[in-house]
Design an enzyme around this catalytic site. Structure first.
Site, PDB file in Angstrom:
ATOM      1  CE  LYS A  26      -1.871  -0.963   3.975  1.00 11.41           C
ATOM      2  NZ  LYS A  26      -1.145  -2.222   4.245  1.00 11.41           N
ATOM      3  NE  ARG A  43      -3.946  -1.068  10.074  1.00 11.58           N
ATOM      4  CZ  ARG A  43      -2.863  -0.549   9.479  1.00 11.58           C
ATOM      5  NH1 ARG A  43      -2.842   0.705   9.121  1.00 11.58           N
ATOM      6  NH2 ARG A  43      -1.828  -1.312   9.246  1.00 11.58           N
ATOM      7  NE  ARG A  84       7.421  -2.937   6.204  1.00 12.77           N
ATOM      8  CZ  ARG A  84       6.102  -2.783   6.279  1.00 12.77           C
ATOM      9  NH1 ARG A  84       5.456  -2.114   5.327  1.00 12.77           N
ATOM     10  NH2 ARG A  84       5.432  -3.291   7.289  1.00 12.77           N
ATOM     11  NE  ARG A 130       6.687  -0.736  10.206  1.00 16.24           N
ATOM     12  CZ  ARG A 130       5.533  -0.662   9.557  1.00 16.24           C
ATOM     13  NH1 ARG A 130       5.467  -0.077   8.377  1.00 16.24           N
ATOM     14  NH2 ARG A 130       4.445  -1.191  10.079  1.00 16.24           N
ATOM     15  NE  ARG A 171       1.979  -4.971  11.462  1.00 11.87           N
ATOM     16  CZ  ARG A 171       2.994  -4.707  10.651  1.00 11.87           C
ATOM     17  NH1 ARG A 171       4.161  -5.307  10.823  1.00 11.87           N
ATOM     18  NH2 ARG A 171       2.860  -3.847   9.677  1.00 11.87           N
TER      19      ARG A 171
HETATM   20  P1  ADP Z   1       1.533  -1.577   7.447  1.00 10.47           P
HETATM   21  O1  ADP Z   1       1.710  -0.561   6.359  1.00 10.47           O
HETATM   22  O2  ADP Z   1       2.627  -2.579   7.453  1.00 10.47           O
HETATM   23  O3  ADP Z   1       0.167  -2.205   7.458  1.00 10.47           O
HETATM   24  P2  ADP Z   1       1.236   0.687   9.162  1.00 10.47           P
HETATM   25  O4  ADP Z   1       2.438   1.526   9.110  1.00 10.47           O
HETATM   26  O5  ADP Z   1       0.067   1.104   8.324  1.00 10.47           O
HETATM   27  O6  ADP Z   1       1.658  -0.804   8.803  1.00 10.47           O
HETATM   28  O7  ADP Z   1       0.719   0.524  10.649  1.00 10.47           O
HETATM   29  C1  ADP Z   1       1.557   0.127  11.695  1.00 10.47           C
HETATM   30  C2  ADP Z   1       0.754   0.063  12.988  1.00 10.47           C
HETATM   31  O8  ADP Z   1       0.235   1.366  13.316  1.00 10.47           O
HETATM   32  C3  ADP Z   1      -0.470  -0.844  12.946  1.00 10.47           C
HETATM   33  O9  ADP Z   1      -0.163  -2.193  13.213  1.00 10.47           O
HETATM   34  C4  ADP Z   1      -1.341  -0.212  14.044  1.00 10.47           C
HETATM   35  O10 ADP Z   1      -0.876  -0.579  15.337  1.00 10.47           O
HETATM   36  C5  ADP Z   1      -1.062   1.279  13.882  1.00 10.47           C
HETATM   37  N1  ADP Z   1      -2.029   1.915  12.965  1.00 10.47           N
HETATM   38  C6  ADP Z   1      -1.750   2.507  11.774  1.00 10.47           C
HETATM   39  N2  ADP Z   1      -2.864   2.994  11.207  1.00 10.47           N
HETATM   40  C7  ADP Z   1      -3.900   2.706  12.062  1.00 10.47           C
HETATM   41  C8  ADP Z   1      -5.313   2.927  12.036  1.00 10.47           C
HETATM   42  N3  ADP Z   1      -5.920   3.556  10.999  1.00 10.47           N
HETATM   43  N4  ADP Z   1      -6.035   2.478  13.089  1.00 10.47           N
HETATM   44  C9  ADP Z   1      -5.471   1.866  14.125  1.00 10.47           C
HETATM   45  N5  ADP Z   1      -4.139   1.601  14.205  1.00 10.47           N
HETATM   46  C10 ADP Z   1      -3.362   2.022  13.183  1.00 10.47           C
HETATM   47  P1  ADP Z   2       2.356  -1.777   3.212  1.00 10.14           P
HETATM   48  O1  ADP Z   2       2.365  -0.270   3.182  1.00 10.14           O
HETATM   49  O2  ADP Z   2       1.116  -2.356   2.590  1.00 10.14           O
HETATM   50  O3  ADP Z   2       2.613  -2.322   4.576  1.00 10.14           O
HETATM   51  P2  ADP Z   2       4.929  -1.602   1.803  1.00 10.14           P
HETATM   52  O4  ADP Z   2       4.639  -0.695   0.657  1.00 10.14           O
HETATM   53  O5  ADP Z   2       5.702  -1.067   2.945  1.00 10.14           O
HETATM   54  O6  ADP Z   2       3.544  -2.294   2.304  1.00 10.14           O
HETATM   55  O7  ADP Z   2       5.654  -2.907   1.211  1.00 10.14           O
HETATM   56  C1  ADP Z   2       6.082  -3.980   2.071  1.00 10.14           C
HETATM   57  C2  ADP Z   2       7.435  -4.505   1.582  1.00 10.14           C
HETATM   58  O8  ADP Z   2       7.281  -5.174   0.323  1.00 10.14           O
HETATM   59  C3  ADP Z   2       8.481  -3.407   1.340  1.00 10.14           C
HETATM   60  O9  ADP Z   2       9.748  -3.920   1.676  1.00 10.14           O
HETATM   61  C4  ADP Z   2       8.379  -3.118  -0.158  1.00 10.14           C
HETATM   62  O10 ADP Z   2       9.619  -2.652  -0.692  1.00 10.14           O
HETATM   63  C5  ADP Z   2       8.016  -4.499  -0.715  1.00 10.14           C
HETATM   64  N1  ADP Z   2       7.103  -4.435  -1.883  1.00 10.14           N
HETATM   65  C6  ADP Z   2       6.103  -3.528  -2.116  1.00 10.14           C
HETATM   66  N2  ADP Z   2       5.461  -3.809  -3.277  1.00 10.14           N
HETATM   67  C7  ADP Z   2       6.050  -4.920  -3.782  1.00 10.14           C
HETATM   68  C8  ADP Z   2       5.832  -5.719  -4.977  1.00 10.14           C
HETATM   69  N3  ADP Z   2       4.868  -5.422  -5.862  1.00 10.14           N
HETATM   70  N4  ADP Z   2       6.632  -6.800  -5.147  1.00 10.14           N
HETATM   71  C9  ADP Z   2       7.610  -7.120  -4.250  1.00 10.14           C
HETATM   72  N5  ADP Z   2       7.861  -6.406  -3.119  1.00 10.14           N
HETATM   73  C10 ADP Z   2       7.091  -5.311  -2.881  1.00 10.14           C
END
Ligand code: ADP
Ligand code: ADP
Ligand code: ZN
Length: 213
Positions: A13, A88, A127, A160, A171
């Site tokens: 995302k 979320r 990541r 992270r 998660r």
């Molecule tokens: P990822 O992109 O890997 O899904 P995020 O960076 O979006 O992770 O989120 C990391 C953490 O921050 C989540 O596991 C949650 O604890 C918190 N978080 C982020 N956005 C929200 C939201 N909209 N509502 C509740 N918790 C959130």
């Molecule tokens: P999210 O915001 O949904 O948690 P990220 O954009 O941080 O996800 O992506 C998670 C991990 O996967 C990062 O290390 C990123 O570089 C990698 N990644 C993202 N998109 C792709 C893809 N299409 N193919 C392979 N790896 C990807």
């Protein structure tokens, strides 16, 4: 253009949201990034959010909504935004819809980046994130030119805290329980678009561009 990104943690995302934001010149708003910035700066909000994040749980809706509504009030949101990691929960999605409707406004698209659970754990374990600029890389799929150093700003990359395999599993289950229902929510609203997130980053981005244009 007002867009919501949906998808499991690690689906890509953030990667796609940054590209969309650059293409349309709109802000990329990641609640996770805002929480992490608050933790880094030792704010009260950061202290309250950290305990939940470390356990892989969601931060309570009240705290999250307070934060995002403040962000929407900033002038750069006037021309739209791409939301990454918010909403979320159904309660968050309803609060967002209401705050938009109060201004006679609405979302344009909810884009679901679809990646099966088995691929998520490898994505997350590779990541690497830049604390300085929010850049995201992957040791295998999106490596930096110099190992451990951000291509965008030269900052040091880190893993992270919540990307450890045990927390990733937690998660994922939180995602299936609390966030996946948003797919039906936005499907019913008639704005859901799904892309195959297992393809290469640029292929996924092209599919999204086809939808938005
Ligand atoms: P990822 O992109 O890997 O899904 P995020 O960076 O979006 O992770 O989120 C990391 C953490 O921050 C989540 O596991 C949650 O604890 C918190 N978080 C982020 N956005 C929200 C939201 N909209 N509502 C509740 N918790 C959130
Ligand atoms: P999210 O915001 O949904 O948690 P990220 O954009 O941080 O996800 O992506 C998670 C991990 O996967 C990062 O290390 C990123 O570089 C990698 N990644 C993202 N998109 C792709 C893809 N299409 N193919 C392979 N790896 C990807
Ligand atoms: Zn950086």
């Amino acid at each position: 253009m007002k867009i919501v990104m949906l998808g499991a943690p690690g689906a890509g995302k953030g990667t796609q949201a940054k590209k969309i934001a650059a293409e349309y010149n709109i802000p990329h708003i990641s609640t996770g990034d805002i929480f992490r910035a608050n933790i880094k700066n030792g704010t009260e909000l950061g202290k309250r959010a950290k305990a939940y994040m470390d356990e892989g749980k969601l931060v309570p809706d009240s705290l999250t909504l307070e934060l995002i509504m403040d962000r929407f009030a900033e002038p750069d949101c006037a021309s739209g935004y791409v939301l990454d990691g918010f909403p979320r929960t159904i309660a968050q999605a309803e609060a967002l819809a209401k705050s938009l409707a109060d201004k006679g406004d609405k979302l344009d698209f909810a884009i679901d980046v679809d990646v099966p659970d088995e691929k998520i754990v490898t994505r997350m374990s590779g990541r690497r994130a830049c604390a300085a600029c929010g850049g995201t890389f992957h040791i295998k799929y999106n490596p930096t030119k110099v190992e451990g150093i951000c291509d965008l700003c030269g900052g040091e990359l880190m893993i992270r805290d919540d990307d450890k395999p045990e927390t990733v599993q937690k998660r994922l289950s939180v995602y299936h329980e609390q966030t996946q229902p948003l797919i039906d929510f936005y499907n019913n609203a008639g704005i859901l678009m799904t892309v195959d997130g297992t393809q290469d980053v640029d292929v996924v981005f092209n599919s999204i561009m086809q939808i938005l244009k």
